[in-house]
Design an enzyme around this catalytic site. Structure first.
Site, short mmCIF file in Angstrom:
data_model
loop_
_atom_site.label_atom_id
_atom_site.label_comp_id
_atom_site.label_asym_id
_atom_site.label_seq_id
_atom_site.Cartn_x
_atom_site.Cartn_y
_atom_site.Cartn_z
N ALA A 38 0.84 -1.19 0.00
CA ALA A 38 0.00 0.00 0.00
C ALA A 38 0.88 1.24 0.00
CB ALA A 38 -0.91 0.02 1.22
N TYR A 62 -5.42 8.45 2.82
CA TYR A 62 -4.69 7.24 3.19
C TYR A 62 -5.48 6.43 4.21
CZ TYR A 62 -1.51 4.34 5.91
OH TYR A 62 -0.95 3.29 6.59
#
Length: 323
Positions: free
Chosen positions: A73, A139
């Site tokens: 990620a 995020y």
């Protein structure tokens, strides 16, 4: 009993340490990483390495794998605000493709690297898993979306999954350590000052309601974190999605971190005062009671000086050290 595991993002900081722990436990490990933020030399010896994207996991994933540990990620908060599409595309879209590949291959166990950013501004500390989830940036929002995705997969298709939400990871483990570019984490930034690679450390605000006025954060040693991931593999139960916070349960202030780096390295660390950063909570500390109860996890490296010493040893070996 040995197993076979796919570690996505295993060339990155946390993923590489988890891969090393899996190998040491006698397991077979395949690392899948596109090297956009990871480092080929970070992949531990003994792991098979595939340079590729998680969207293409179906090319390699088959029923011989016992589980997937997912670290692939993007994780820079500031960048996520400036480029939210990048985070939705990779963190959410990429994970959706990975879970589909797991379903197709019959791989029914997942350990997901989540984050405390899913909670946003905490309403109380220490933070427990039942705390409201209100991420303040793309995020954190992307990670929370993946947690919802996993819950649905568990309920509908019998996936066994554990999401580990952790706070400030630090330290190093042998050849695996922190080398983000750009670096945004406090301990490696302060160590760069000790190395002469940075003139001073910026302290963002000294008027918080904390003992010394600077922000307090919960630091967890990366090796303790890795051990939690291995325990999560055992704890994962078909059709259930377990969410655990990981942390030491106590925090250290920015000034305490800087002073500890001075003591460990023997270098003066000049400080520069800077204004508060928007969205910086005064205190972020985790309750790890669920992880202790459900995983049998107990961090054994909670000493800040030990965490800093391991990070310092790695920083001096890493490429670019002393430049």
């Amino acid at each position: 009993m040995s197993g076979k595991y796919l570690v996505t993002g295993g060339a990155g900081y946390v993923g590489s340490v988890v891969a090393a722990h899996l190998l040491e436990a006698g397991h077979e490990v395949t690392v899948l990483d596109n090297l956009s933020t990871g480092f080929r030399e970070g992949v531990p010896a003994g792991a098979e390495f595939i340079e590729g994207d998680i969207r293409d996991a179906a090319k390699w994933l088959d029923s011989s794998y016992d589980a997937v540990l997912h670290f692939a990620a993007y994780s820079q908060v500031g960048e996520s605000v400036a480029k939210p599409e990048k985070y939705w595309d990779n963190n959410v879209g990429g994970t959706m493709a990975l879970i589909a590949a797991m379903r197709e291959a019959g791989v029914r166990k997942l350990v997901f690297s989540s984050t405390a950013a899913t909670y946003g501004e905490p309403t109380e500390v220490p933070i427990v898993e039942s705390a409201p989830t209100a991420p303040t940036n793309p995020y954190g929002a992307s990670k929370l979306a993946v947690d919802h995705m996993i819950s649905g997969e568990c309920a509908a298709h019998g996936l066994a999954a554990v999401s580990l939400r952790y706070f400030n990871v630090a330290g190093a483990y042998g050849a695996q350590g922190e080398r983000h570019d750009p670096e945004s984490h406090l301990i490696p930034l302060v160590l760069q000052v000790a190395q002469g690679r940075r003139e001073a450390i910026s302290v963002y605000g000294d008027d918080y309601p904390t003992p010394d006025g600077t922000c307090v954060r919960d630091y967890i040693h990366v090796a303790d974190l890795a051990e939690a991931h291995l325990l999560a593999l055992t704890a994962a139960t078909s059709g259930e999605h377990l969410i655990c916070n990981l942390g030491n349960g106590n925090g250290f202030s920015v000034r305490e971190v800087v002073e500890t780096v001075r003591e460990v390295t023997g270098h003066p660390i000049p400080e520069v005062m800077a204004p508060r950063r928007a969205g910086d909570p005064a205190v972020l500390v985790a309750s790890a009671d669920t992880a202790r109860a459900k995983l049998g996890w107990n961090p054994s490296r909670a000493d800040l000086a030990g965490i800093v010493a391991d990070a310092w040893a790695f920083a001096q070996r890493a490429p670019g050290a002393g430049e």
